[in-house]
Design a protein around this motif. Sequence first.
Motif, PDB file in Angstrom:
ATOM      1  N   ARG A   1       0.798  -1.226   0.000  1.00 41.52           N
ATOM      2  CA  ARG A   1       0.000   0.000   0.000  1.00 41.52           C
ATOM      3  C   ARG A   1       0.832   1.277   0.000  1.00 41.52           C
ATOM      4  O   ARG A   1       0.285   2.363   0.136  1.00 41.52           O
ATOM      5  N   ASN A   2       2.128   1.155  -0.126  1.00 41.29           N
ATOM      6  CA  ASN A   2       2.967   2.347  -0.021  1.00 41.29           C
ATOM      7  C   ASN A   2       2.567   3.445  -1.002  1.00 41.29           C
ATOM      8  O   ASN A   2       2.658   4.626  -0.684  1.00 41.29           O
ATOM      9  N   GLN A   3       2.163   3.057  -2.210  1.00 36.68           N
ATOM     10  CA  GLN A   3       1.785   4.044  -3.212  1.00 36.68           C
ATOM     11  C   GLN A   3       0.270   4.095  -3.417  1.00 36.68           C
ATOM     12  O   GLN A   3      -0.208   4.563  -4.443  1.00 36.68           O
ATOM     13  N   PHE A   4      -0.450   3.644  -2.420  1.00 40.20           N
ATOM     14  CA  PHE A   4      -1.905   3.589  -2.516  1.00 40.20           C
ATOM     15  C   PHE A   4      -2.499   4.557  -1.490  1.00 40.20           C
ATOM     16  O   PHE A   4      -2.011   4.653  -0.366  1.00 40.20           O
ATOM     17  N   PRO A   5      -3.529   5.338  -1.851  1.00 39.98           N
ATOM     18  CA  PRO A   5      -4.111   6.287  -0.889  1.00 39.98           C
ATOM     19  C   PRO A   5      -4.838   5.567   0.240  1.00 39.98           C
ATOM     20  O   PRO A   5      -5.998   5.201   0.115  1.00 39.98           O
ATOM     21  N   SER A   6      -4.138   5.367   1.351  1.00 42.69           N
ATOM     22  CA  SER A   6      -4.694   4.593   2.458  1.00 42.69           C
ATOM     23  C   SER A   6      -4.536   5.285   3.807  1.00 42.69           C
ATOM     24  O   SER A   6      -4.960   4.749   4.820  1.00 42.69           O
ATOM     25  N   LYS A   7      -3.930   6.471   3.817  1.00 39.71           N
ATOM     26  CA  LYS A   7      -3.694   7.171   5.078  1.00 39.71           C
ATOM     27  C   LYS A   7      -4.153   8.623   4.957  1.00 39.71           C
ATOM     28  O   LYS A   7      -3.961   9.265   3.925  1.00 39.71           O
ATOM     29  N   THR A   8      -4.748   9.136   6.017  1.00 34.15           N
ATOM     30  CA  THR A   8      -5.189  10.529   6.025  1.00 34.15           C
ATOM     31  C   THR A   8      -3.990  11.459   6.061  1.00 34.15           C
ATOM     32  O   THR A   8      -3.172  11.406   6.979  1.00 34.15           O
ATOM     33  N   HIS A   9      -3.873  12.321   5.048  1.00 31.47           N
ATOM     34  CA  HIS A   9      -2.811  13.323   5.006  1.00 31.47           C
ATOM     35  C   HIS A   9      -3.271  14.658   5.565  1.00 31.47           C
ATOM     36  O   HIS A   9      -2.466  15.425   6.091  1.00 31.47           O
ATOM     37  N   GLN A  10      -4.557  14.951   5.431  1.00 29.15           N
ATOM     38  CA  GLN A  10      -5.113  16.208   5.932  1.00 29.15           C
ATOM     39  C   GLN A  10      -6.550  15.997   6.386  1.00 29.15           C
ATOM     40  O   GLN A  10      -7.283  15.185   5.798  1.00 29.15           O
ATOM     41  N   VAL A  11      -6.945  16.734   7.413  1.00 31.69           N
ATOM     42  CA  VAL A  11      -8.348  16.848   7.808  1.00 31.69           C
ATOM     43  C   VAL A  11      -8.644  18.339   7.881  1.00 31.69           C
ATOM     44  O   VAL A  11      -8.022  19.063   8.661  1.00 31.69           O
ATOM     45  N   LEU A  12      -9.593  18.808   7.052  1.00 35.46           N
ATOM     46  CA  LEU A  12      -9.883  20.236   6.965  1.00 35.46           C
ATOM     47  C   LEU A  12     -11.284  20.520   7.486  1.00 35.46           C
ATOM     48  O   LEU A  12     -12.231  19.784   7.174  1.00 35.46           O
ATOM     49  N   HIS A  13     -11.407  21.617   8.245  1.00 33.88           N
ATOM     50  CA  HIS A  13     -12.677  21.973   8.908  1.00 33.88           C
ATOM     51  C   HIS A  13     -13.191  23.332   8.434  1.00 33.88           C
ATOM     52  O   HIS A  13     -13.880  24.030   9.186  1.00 33.88           O
ATOM     53  N   ASP A  14     -12.891  23.711   7.198  1.00 32.88           N
ATOM     54  CA  ASP A  14     -13.237  25.054   6.730  1.00 32.88           C
ATOM     55  C   ASP A  14     -14.726  25.237   6.479  1.00 32.88           C
ATOM     56  O   ASP A  14     -15.223  26.364   6.487  1.00 32.88           O
ATOM     57  N   HIS A  15     -15.461  24.158   6.208  1.00 30.76           N
ATOM     58  CA  HIS A  15     -16.912  24.268   6.100  1.00 30.76           C
ATOM     59  C   HIS A  15     -17.515  24.155   7.503  1.00 30.76           C
ATOM     60  O   HIS A  15     -17.002  23.437   8.372  1.00 30.76           O
ATOM     61  N   CYS A  16     -18.631  24.850   7.696  1.00 35.46           N
ATOM     62  CA  CYS A  16     -19.248  24.862   9.027  1.00 35.46           C
ATOM     63  C   CYS A  16     -20.538  24.040   9.083  1.00 35.46           C
ATOM     64  O   CYS A  16     -21.285  24.114  10.063  1.00 35.46           O
ATOM     65  N   ASP A  17     -20.811  23.269   8.037  1.00 37.81           N
ATOM     66  CA  ASP A  17     -21.984  22.386   8.026  1.00 37.81           C
ATOM     67  C   ASP A  17     -21.651  21.175   7.159  1.00 37.81           C
ATOM     68  O   ASP A  17     -20.516  21.029   6.680  1.00 37.81           O
ATOM     69  N   GLU A  18     -22.628  20.311   6.968  1.00 36.07           N
ATOM     70  CA  GLU A  18     -22.399  19.095   6.193  1.00 36.07           C
ATOM     71  C   GLU A  18     -21.776  19.414   4.836  1.00 36.07           C
ATOM     72  O   GLU A  18     -22.196  20.347   4.156  1.00 36.07           O
ATOM     73  N   VAL A  19     -20.776  18.605   4.431  1.00 36.89           N
ATOM     74  CA  VAL A  19     -20.147  18.775   3.122  1.00 36.89           C
ATOM     75  C   VAL A  19     -20.737  17.704   2.202  1.00 36.89           C
ATOM     76  O   VAL A  19     -20.638  16.517   2.476  1.00 36.89           O
ATOM     77  N   TRP A  20     -21.333  18.156   1.106  1.00 36.42           N
ATOM     78  CA  TRP A  20     -22.117  17.257   0.263  1.00 36.42           C
ATOM     79  C   TRP A  20     -21.397  16.787  -1.001  1.00 36.42           C
ATOM     80  O   TRP A  20     -21.736  15.753  -1.555  1.00 36.42           O
ATOM     81  N   TYR A  21     -20.430  17.561  -1.464  1.00 37.22           N
ATOM     82  CA  TYR A  21     -19.850  17.209  -2.759  1.00 37.22           C
ATOM     83  C   TYR A  21     -18.396  17.667  -2.843  1.00 37.22           C
ATOM     84  O   TYR A  21     -17.994  18.661  -2.220  1.00 37.22           O
ATOM     85  N   CYS A  22     -17.610  16.926  -3.639  1.00 37.53           N
ATOM     86  CA  CYS A  22     -16.225  17.321  -3.926  1.00 37.53           C
ATOM     87  C   CYS A  22     -15.873  16.859  -5.333  1.00 37.53           C
ATOM     88  O   CYS A  22     -16.369  15.831  -5.810  1.00 37.53           O
ATOM     89  N   LYS A  23     -15.024  17.618  -5.991  1.00 38.79           N
ATOM     90  CA  LYS A  23     -14.647  17.268  -7.364  1.00 38.79           C
ATOM     91  C   LYS A  23     -13.316  17.941  -7.720  1.00 38.79           C
ATOM     92  O   LYS A  23     -13.143  19.140  -7.512  1.00 38.79           O
ATOM     93  N   PHE A  24     -12.374  17.143  -8.263  1.00 32.36           N
ATOM     94  CA  PHE A  24     -11.125  17.704  -8.777  1.00 32.36           C
ATOM     95  C   PHE A  24     -11.352  18.276 -10.169  1.00 32.36           C
ATOM     96  O   PHE A  24     -12.176  17.773 -10.948  1.00 32.36           O
ATOM     97  N   SER A  25     -10.607  19.312 -10.494  1.00 34.00           N
ATOM     98  CA  SER A  25     -10.634  19.837 -11.863  1.00 34.00           C
ATOM     99  C   SER A  25      -9.980  18.824 -12.794  1.00 34.00           C
ATOM    100  O   SER A  25      -9.145  18.013 -12.370  1.00 34.00           O
ATOM    101  N   PRO A  26     -10.349  18.820 -14.085  1.00 31.11           N
ATOM    102  CA  PRO A  26      -9.775  17.839 -15.018  1.00 31.11           C
ATOM    103  C   PRO A  26      -8.254  17.865 -15.108  1.00 31.11           C
ATOM    104  O   PRO A  26      -7.639  16.834 -15.377  1.00 31.11           O
ATOM    105  N   ASP A  27      -7.640  19.041 -14.881  1.00 33.63           N
ATOM    106  CA  ASP A  27      -6.171  19.099 -14.926  1.00 33.63           C
ATOM    107  C   ASP A  27      -5.526  18.712 -13.610  1.00 33.63           C
ATOM    108  O   ASP A  27      -4.299  18.720 -13.473  1.00 33.63           O
ATOM    109  N   GLY A  28      -6.344  18.372 -12.603  1.00 36.31           N
ATOM    110  CA  GLY A  28      -5.844  17.884 -11.328  1.00 36.31           C
ATOM    111  C   GLY A  28      -5.211  18.917 -10.437  1.00 36.31           C
ATOM    112  O   GLY A  28      -4.675  18.587  -9.368  1.00 36.31           O
ATOM    113  N   THR A  29      -5.275  20.200 -10.796  1.00 35.88           N
ATOM    114  CA  THR A  29      -4.587  21.244 -10.020  1.00 35.88           C
ATOM    115  C   THR A  29      -5.478  21.895  -8.970  1.00 35.88           C
ATOM    116  O   THR A  29      -4.975  22.603  -8.095  1.00 35.88           O
ATOM    117  N   LYS A  30      -6.793  21.673  -9.052  1.00 36.65           N
ATOM    118  CA  LYS A  30      -7.718  22.311  -8.117  1.00 36.65           C
ATOM    119  C   LYS A  30      -8.764  21.310  -7.636  1.00 36.65           C
ATOM    120  O   LYS A  30      -9.082  20.337  -8.325  1.00 36.65           O
TER     121      LYS A  30
END
Length: 584
Positions: free
Chosen positions: A269-298
């Motif tokens: 699993r060394n190169q597999f996403p299996s560990k939390t790198h960040q936990v962010l609390h910037d939203h103040c209510d339920e978070v419903w959706y997430c999406k990367f941009s097609p170029d992967g930069t955002k």
Amino acid sequence: MQANDVDSSTSTAAVAHNGTGDTLPHSSNGTGPGGAAGATNHSNGSSSPAFEEEVGSKASATELSPSDRDIVRLIGQHLMGLGYTKTVDLLMRESGCRLEHDSAAKFRSHIMTGEFSEADEDLEELKSLMECPQGDKKMRFLILEQKFLELLEDGSIIEALDCLRKELTPLKYNTDRVHVLSGFLMCANKDELREKASWAGKGPESRGKLMEQLQSFLPASVMLPPRRLYTLLGQAVDLQKTRCPFHNTRLGEESLQNMSLLFDHVCNRNQFPSKTHQVLHDHCDEVWYCKFSPDGTKLATGSKDMTVIIWDVIKETLEIKKKKTLEGHAFGVSFLAWSPDSRYLIVCGPEDSSELWVWNAETGEVKTKMSQSPEDCLTSASWNSDCRRFVTGGTRGQFYQCDLDGNVLDTWEGVRVQCLCMKKDGKRVLAADTHHRIRAYNFDDLTDQHVLQEDHSIMSFTISSNERQALLSVAYQGVHLWDIKDKLLIRKFQGVTHGFYTIHSCFGGVDEKFVASGSEDNNVYVWHTKKELPIAVLQGHTRTVNCVAWNPILPNMLVSVSDDTTIRVWGPDESSDTDGSTEV
């Protein structure tokens, strides 16, 4: 947090070894004496008894089996490509094998030395051995083309013109190419000729490439396909990668150079996403959706708190950094869609929302705010590949095609849309409706056709980048994988808890070999597309995980969002000890 390994068993295929502790070196193109040229795929190289006569005294009293003879020939070809001519001669004498038919060896020698008239005579000897009915004519054309170009490069214009008129044209084969070749007579110098003909010039390189083409017309029993041993080893390694549940690394075309052939290929699993790198609390209510941009930069995340946050992706650390906040979505944000050029972002709300927003993701300015009617329900959207149009719809029967300014170009009446996706051809839209089905709608000719049918509500779906497969989140059923071309249910993934809430799943990893989904049991589930049971369960969220997104450019980066108001970024567990991965 460390993921639970649900199924880490790996089935591997056997790999041939080179018998030393070193990785096999890259074979040359075989332009040396008797060398093999280039790499192509051909038949398996089975030997014909007619060409397996003894060529010298045989030191071993053991009679070789047909497969042993094939292996000896493969080793001989590889060693010949490395320049070990004397070693190959000795190997062939002791084994009683023949590397290739005498006529084929003579033919190769004449091609590589530029003796094209002699090579043409050799063709008569090889003609009876060819499998292709017009093989001799095609081979003769390729040889004469090389001869013509070499004469031109030497400045022998009269001889080149004679070759064109008296040898190439009478073949009455590929006349379009003959016309192209005649145009090269006008080239002012060698450089112009090489550029226009896309040709390497007179010498071993272009003749080696010619030999590659000519070999495809001869059976393997007469002349081995070029670099056949490398082809077989590559196939074995590719099979092992396919069977490796955690293989998630992009390798170059010469992947054999990055692998050890002394061990079966197994990833941990060394190169597999299996560990939390960040936990962010910037939203103040339920978070419903997430999406990367097609170029992967955002990354964009949408929340019940009526905001969208755009994040910059830090490639080196696989983390995200807050860039800007987009506010004013009165009903909350339940769906996001990036334009193919990663410039614009469509924002949709939940079922009660009649508004759709188009934001410029770079400037943070509103490009369009669309609201056709207070009775509308615009909960899903998808971009046209031209980045100037999009489709949107909802469960109250609205289904529109719009331009970037929000003007409605076309309307499809009576379709209650749960989720939709426009195909890359810009004509057809796949839409899941309230009848538990997905249909394809063509806005050009206003036709529609059935794609698939489920027994329960399709809460959301996404399609693979090659548009061959669809990943469905089905109420009370979980995550289903469909082949939308053949209209077949491929797999029902196990483990996830899914009621009647909308949960968004995704494809991801190298070549989209993985599938990830949130779950109502607060976990993120990851499957290999060929396995029904999860290969990893990522724990850390404390409430329902509503959406997951895999970075399309960075295969080791995964993001999940939850009703617990957090965003979790998952990456490789670099603290883990290596447990057998053979990649270097």
